[in-house]
Design a protein around this motif. Structure first.
Motif, PDB file in Angstrom:
ATOM      1  N   GLY A 112       0.839  -1.194   0.001  1.00 61.49           N
ATOM      2  CA  GLY A 112       0.251  -0.088   0.109  1.00 61.49           C
ATOM      3  C   GLY A 112       0.775   1.286   0.066  1.00 61.49           C
ATOM      4  N   VAL A 113       0.294   2.299  -0.704  1.00 60.50           N
ATOM      5  CA  VAL A 113       1.309   3.632  -0.792  1.00 60.50           C
ATOM      6  C   VAL A 113       0.279   4.480  -0.384  1.00 60.50           C
ATOM      7  N   LEU A 114       0.537   5.384   0.608  1.00 57.67           N
ATOM      8  CA  LEU A 114      -0.209   6.550   1.313  1.00 57.67           C
ATOM      9  C   LEU A 114       0.258   7.726   0.722  1.00 57.67           C
ATOM     10  N   VAL A 115      -0.567   8.157   0.129  1.00 57.07           N
ATOM     11  CA  VAL A 115      -0.384   9.609  -0.578  1.00 57.07           C
ATOM     12  C   VAL A 115      -1.159  10.835  -0.244  1.00 57.07           C
ATOM     13  N   SER A 116      -0.689  11.953   0.406  1.00 55.37           N
ATOM     14  CA  SER A 116      -1.466  13.057   0.840  1.00 55.37           C
ATOM     15  C   SER A 116      -1.617  13.878  -0.407  1.00 55.37           C
ATOM     16  N   ASP A 117      -0.906  13.610  -1.241  1.00 57.70           N
ATOM     17  CA  ASP A 117      -0.793  14.580  -2.670  1.00 57.70           C
ATOM     18  C   ASP A 117      -0.785  13.773  -3.635  1.00 57.70           C
ATOM     19  N   THR A 118      -1.831  13.968  -4.686  1.00 60.52           N
ATOM     20  CA  THR A 118      -1.917  12.883  -5.754  1.00 60.52           C
ATOM     21  C   THR A 118      -1.495  13.708  -7.135  1.00 60.52           C
ATOM     22  N   THR A 119      -1.578  15.000  -7.094  1.00 63.56           N
ATOM     23  CA  THR A 119      -1.464  15.787  -8.518  1.00 63.56           C
ATOM     24  C   THR A 119      -0.229  16.383  -8.858  1.00 63.56           C
ATOM     25  N   SER A 120       0.613  16.568  -7.558  1.00 68.84           N
ATOM     26  CA  SER A 120       1.779  17.373  -7.829  1.00 68.84           C
ATOM     27  C   SER A 120       2.846  16.557  -8.622  1.00 68.84           C
ATOM     28  N   ALA A 121       3.733  17.482  -9.467  1.00 64.92           N
ATOM     29  CA  ALA A 121       4.805  16.696 -10.056  1.00 64.92           C
ATOM     30  C   ALA A 121       5.488  15.823  -9.407  1.00 64.92           C
ATOM     31  N   GLU A 122       5.918  16.053  -8.352  1.00 61.78           N
ATOM     32  CA  GLU A 122       6.637  15.015  -7.601  1.00 61.78           C
ATOM     33  C   GLU A 122       6.002  13.714  -7.279  1.00 61.78           C
ATOM     34  N   ALA A 123       4.494  13.827  -6.765  1.00 62.01           N
ATOM     35  CA  ALA A 123       3.758  12.608  -6.563  1.00 62.01           C
ATOM     36  C   ALA A 123       3.454  11.949  -7.710  1.00 62.01           C
ATOM     37  N   ALA A 181      -6.957  -4.635   4.976  1.00 62.04           N
ATOM     38  CA  ALA A 181      -8.151  -5.608   4.421  1.00 62.04           C
ATOM     39  C   ALA A 181      -7.805  -6.308   3.080  1.00 62.04           C
ATOM     40  N   ASN A 182      -7.189  -5.439   2.294  1.00 63.27           N
ATOM     41  CA  ASN A 182      -6.714  -6.136   0.957  1.00 63.27           C
ATOM     42  C   ASN A 182      -5.293  -7.005   0.909  1.00 63.27           C
ATOM     43  N   ASN A 183      -4.852  -7.319   2.439  1.00 64.98           N
ATOM     44  CA  ASN A 183      -3.918  -8.171   2.203  1.00 64.98           C
ATOM     45  C   ASN A 183      -2.511  -7.521   1.817  1.00 64.98           C
ATOM     46  N   CYS A 184      -2.340  -6.332   2.039  1.00 61.20           N
ATOM     47  CA  CYS A 184      -1.123  -5.720   1.781  1.00 61.20           C
ATOM     48  C   CYS A 184      -0.069  -5.977   2.911  1.00 61.20           C
ATOM     49  N   LYS A 185       1.079  -6.634   2.406  1.00 59.43           N
ATOM     50  CA  LYS A 185       2.035  -7.036   3.341  1.00 59.43           C
ATOM     51  C   LYS A 185       2.947  -5.809   3.866  1.00 59.43           C
ATOM     52  N   ALA A 186       2.697  -4.556   3.322  1.00 58.02           N
ATOM     53  CA  ALA A 186       3.626  -3.548   3.543  1.00 58.02           C
ATOM     54  C   ALA A 186       2.956  -2.232   3.371  1.00 58.02           C
ATOM     55  N   VAL A 187       3.281  -1.070   4.064  1.00 60.53           N
ATOM     56  CA  VAL A 187       2.815   0.427   3.469  1.00 60.53           C
ATOM     57  C   VAL A 187       4.127   1.194   3.501  1.00 60.53           C
ATOM     58  N   ILE A 188       4.060   1.735   2.314  1.00 60.70           N
ATOM     59  CA  ILE A 188       5.105   2.716   2.161  1.00 60.70           C
ATOM     60  C   ILE A 188       4.261   4.142   2.184  1.00 60.70           C
ATOM     61  N   SER A 189       4.680   5.068   3.236  1.00 58.82           N
ATOM     62  CA  SER A 189       4.065   6.362   3.297  1.00 58.82           C
ATOM     63  C   SER A 189       4.813   7.566   2.655  1.00 58.82           C
ATOM     64  N   LEU A 190       3.886   8.293   2.136  1.00 56.57           N
ATOM     65  CA  LEU A 190       4.268   9.649   1.485  1.00 56.57           C
ATOM     66  C   LEU A 190       3.340  10.686   2.302  1.00 56.57           C
ATOM     67  N   SER A 191       2.802  10.345   3.328  1.00 59.31           N
ATOM     68  CA  SER A 191       1.771  11.066   4.031  1.00 59.31           C
ATOM     69  C   SER A 191       2.150  11.232   5.614  1.00 59.31           C
ATOM     70  N   ALA A 242       6.945   1.969   6.152  1.00 62.06           N
ATOM     71  CA  ALA A 242       8.394   2.664   5.654  1.00 62.06           C
ATOM     72  C   ALA A 242       7.886   4.085   5.378  1.00 62.06           C
ATOM     73  N   VAL A 243       8.702   4.804   5.379  1.00 60.00           N
ATOM     74  CA  VAL A 243       8.639   6.291   5.158  1.00 60.00           C
ATOM     75  C   VAL A 243       9.530   6.582   3.863  1.00 60.00           C
ATOM     76  N   ALA A 244       8.838   7.126   3.168  1.00 61.89           N
ATOM     77  CA  ALA A 244       9.539   7.428   1.608  1.00 61.89           C
ATOM     78  C   ALA A 244       9.807   8.986   1.475  1.00 61.89           C
ATOM     79  N   THR A 245      10.780   9.510   1.018  1.00 58.88           N
ATOM     80  CA  THR A 245      10.916  10.986   0.958  1.00 58.88           C
ATOM     81  C   THR A 245      10.692  11.852   1.982  1.00 58.88           C
ATOM     82  N   GLY A 246      11.230  11.235   3.299  1.00 52.48           N
ATOM     83  CA  GLY A 246      11.173  11.989   4.601  1.00 52.48           C
ATOM     84  C   GLY A 246      11.771  11.258   5.632  1.00 52.48           C
ATOM     85  N   THR A 247      11.832  11.962   6.688  1.00 53.08           N
ATOM     86  CA  THR A 247      12.432  11.311   7.979  1.00 53.08           C
ATOM     87  C   THR A 247      11.449  11.453   9.320  1.00 53.08           C
TER      88      THR A 247
END
Lengths: 326, 396
Positions: free
Chosen positions: B40-51, B91-101, B120-125
């Motif tokens: 699963g990938v958590l995204v708080s921004d879905t439209t920016s160039a970076e996202a 619920a959809n049986n994801c084994k991991a979540v990578i967060s951009l939020s 895991a946290v991507a592009t942040g600390t």
């Protein structure tokens, strides 16, 4: 031709339309379970997830049914839930008491509802207008509260403080108890009957000597209690509160009520269970779309199409086509 | 006797080599790709160039190279949305979540670890306190992204570049400073610190890193003179309404303005500043809109995240799911900093962009990432720390 006359004679058409939303919910549950089994989903967790995602809207929409029954419309419910949750969070952070936080959530929401009802009934303003004004005021209050708190972006209640209440059983208990109270008031007391009468025919109700102001205040208080409970449940689920907390609740409540088969013009055909049926139907629909990895754009379009179908069906079943709220 | 000694030495050596080979064989991680791993990938921004660039790298490159399936959240607005999206993933049986939020990362970690899902946290600390609380959690994979000092230095370098060119009139776009977003505050503080150093002045009686506290106090950047340099305009927030766009336009056309320094989303000013001779610098991503602006001379400096920068955190997560978590000697999760690619000309930009936008040969290819599978913490850290364009190209 014969079938039509039989249906009309026994009021079958009316009955079918009245239970259609329930069948819709059952159909969605069946579709969900079939797809979940085929895709090997964690069904137990999914059901818990569906409760988590439905309960706040179901509770608030159940309370809002009282306003909709009068043929009125409150657009400020989401903002009211946000303010209640923020003030509740601040009270917790000041006192460390979950009980006080709960009472604050309910108290603030009821106070906001009372202001709405007083503006609407005492000054004889259309409810829709007063709630639009209230929405603007509450959005400003949200920003003020967050600034007062000093963090600039959020008010956080410690997760440990509410973790014990973030359980399936607690949420079910709140939903069932509140629904039972509303069902009793709505279907088994004079208040509920008078509200349906007033919503169905306000002129006739007025001529019959019914105190519409008192009934409006009761409706808003019920709605306020629901918003308070909803905001408390929101805190238990996600204790970090921002200006966006419960931001979608206002629109979700309206959609749920329509999905549940409630005529938004109110009146005698109002059903207290419409909110719960609608809220859970929406969540099952969302979950099916999530399962197939459909993005929110497609999801919104599917919801919009279903919304139009439901409203069209509801209108086709009404002699009076004026189904919009007052 | 000599013969026996030789034979003994040979046998001992052979035994040692055999033992070492066995050890290596036992420790060599094996990438079993028989089962599809849902992430699963958590995204708080879905439209920016970076996202969009990040999403394209995962869906159009990584998903084609590994037996993984990415499931994206809708645009998230608050912590309730994050919790709800994580519930959907579980619920959809994801084994991991990578967060951009980042509305409530401790809650995200608690929710994932409670369900036995890697996080895991991507592009942040994480903040120091958050990391202390999570570092030994077996389901917390770690975080890779620019740390706050890197953000400060990025802002400093950006402002210094124009100060060295003799520019003295600046406007700052503060992005999420009004929402107290740490990385934006640090970038702006770096910009102001550079102005203090070159302009020989101070910002509200503070210089260097003390400026960070001043911005936290106000939730904004104050305009005014800093020695012989001047901040002539400031806009913060992402209101995106007519009033906000009006303020942005007004700032871009301030009398005497030479450079707009944006802590993010500098593309919002391309239209407003066009034809005014105002230079623009931004922190963002290597995207189409910035390419056009750089070629047209509207954009003059970009500190951009490259889309493949989220490759290593994917591999760390994938490795953990497959039973080879990457931990330091004390068993702590990853906490690694990664910086930006800086382009100050169309030529440099296009060189970077060609690699960054490639779906066949992106900055981090499968061959490079495979080397990280089940690797040691030190090897992983060394790989991530070599993040500049030339260093990465050198690894190929």
């Amino acid at each position: 031709m014969e079938l039509k006359s039989v249906m009309n004679r026994y009021g079958l058409k009316q009955k079918i339309f009245s239970i259609a939303p329930l069948f819709g919910l059952i159909a969605l549950v069946v579709c969900f379970l079939a797809a979940a089994t085929a895709k090997d989903l964690n069904i137990a967790y999914s059901m818990k997830n569906i409760l988590n995602q439905s309960v706040v809207v179901a509770v608030i929409a159940t309370g809002a049914i009282f306003i909709y029954t009068l043929g009125s419309f409150d657009i400020s419910l989401g903002a009211s839930a946000c303010v209640s949750a923020l003030v509740g969070g601040m009270v917790y952070n000041a006192t460390g008491s979950v009980t006080l936080m709960f009472l604050t959530c309910v108290g603030v929401a009821v106070a906001i509802a009372l202001i709405n009802s007083v503006l609407a009934s005492v000054f004889n303003l259309p409810v829709f207008v007063t709630t639009v004004a209230m929405l603007s005021v509450l959005n400003a209050v949200v920003l003020m509260l967050i600034n007062i708190n000093g963090t600039g972006s959020q008010i956080a209640v410690p997760t440990d403080a509410v973790a014990g209440l973030n359980t399936t059983w607690f949420k079910l208990l709140v939903l069932v108890l509140f629904f039972a109270v509303c069902l009793f008031v709505f279907d088994f007391t004079k208040i509920g009957r008078l509200q349906k009468f007033l919503g169905g025919n306000p002129v006739c109700a007025k001529l019959s000597g019914i105190n519409n102001k008192r009934l409006a205040i009761i409706a808003f208080v019920m709605s306020g209690i629901a918003v308070g409970l909803g905001s408390f449940l929101s805190i238990t689920y996600a204790p970090t509160l921002t200006k966006n907390t419960a931001s979608s609740v206002g629109m979700d409540v309206i959609i749920s009520i329509v999905f549940g088969g409630m005529p938004v013009s109110g009146g005698a055909r109002s059903r207290i269970y419409a909110a719960v049926v609608g809220a859970f139907s929406m969540t099952f629909l969302n979950q099916i779309m999530v399962m197939f990895n459909l993005n929110s754009g497609i999801g919104q379009m599917v919801k919009a199409v279903i919304f139009l179908i439901v409203v069209s069906l509801a209108m086709s079943n009404q002699r009076n086509k004026e189904i919009l709220p007052r | 006797m000599k013969k026996w000694r030789r034979l003994t030495a040979f046998l001992l050596t052979a035994a040692m080599v055999l033992m070492m080979a066995c050890t290596v064989m036992a420790e060599a991680p094996e990438m079993d790709e028989s089962e599809t791993v849902k992430i699963g990938v958590l995204v708080s921004d879905t439209t920016s160039a970076e996202a969009l660039a990040f999403r394209a790298y995962y869906e159009e490159y990584i998903q084609n190279q590994y037996n993984v399936n990415f499931m994206y959240s809708d645009e998230l607005k608050d912590s309730a949305g994050e919790a709800s999206a994580i519930d959907n993933f579980i619920a959809n049986n994801c084994k991991a979540v990578i967060s951009l939020s980042s509305f409530d990362r401790p809650a995200q970690i608690a929710q994932c670890s409670g369900a036995g899902v890697y996080y895991a946290v991507a592009t942040g600390t994480l903040t120091d306190e958050e990391y202390e609380a999570a570092k030994t959690n077996e389901y917390y994979v770690g975080a890779i992204g620019p740390d706050l000092m890197t953000e400060y230095q990025t802002g400093y370098d950006m402002a210094k570049y124009f100060l060295d060119e003799g520019k003295t009139k600046f406007a700052i776009f503060g992005g999420a400073i009004p929402y107290y977003t740490d990385m934006h505050i640090y970038r702006a503080a770096g910009m102001l610190a550079a102005m203090c150093d070159v302009g020989e002045g101070s910002y509200k009686d503070a210089t260097g890193m003390d400026i960070i506290g001043k911005i936290y106090e106000d939730g904004a950047v104050e305009t005014g003179a800093i020695g012989n340099v001047e901040v002539v305009g400031y806009v913060g927030g992402y209101d995106m309404d007519d009033a906000w766009f009006g303020k942005c336009g007004e700032m871009a056309q301030t009398e005497g303005l030479e450079v707009i320094l944006a802590v993010g989303n500098g593309s919002d000013f391309f239209g407003a500043a066009k034809g005014e001779g105002v230079q623009i610098a931004s922190v963002d991503a290597y995207a189409d809109s910035y390419k056009e602006a750089m070629e047209a001379g509207t954009l003059n400096y970009l500190a951009g995240k490259f889309s493949a920068s989220i490759g290593p955190i994917f591999m760390a997560t994938y490795s953990a799911v497959k039973g080879y978590p990457i931990r330091d000697a004390e068993g702590n999760a990853l906490a690694l900093s990664q910086g930006y690619w800086v382009a100050d000309s169309a030529e440099t930009f296009n060189t970077y962009y060609a690699v960054d936008s490639s779906k066949e040969e992106p900055a981090y290819t499968k061959e490079m990432l495979d080397g990280l599978f089940g690797s040691s913490y030190d090897d992983f850290a060394a790989f991530v720390s070599a993040y500049t364009f030339d260093e990465i190209q050198g690894l190929k």
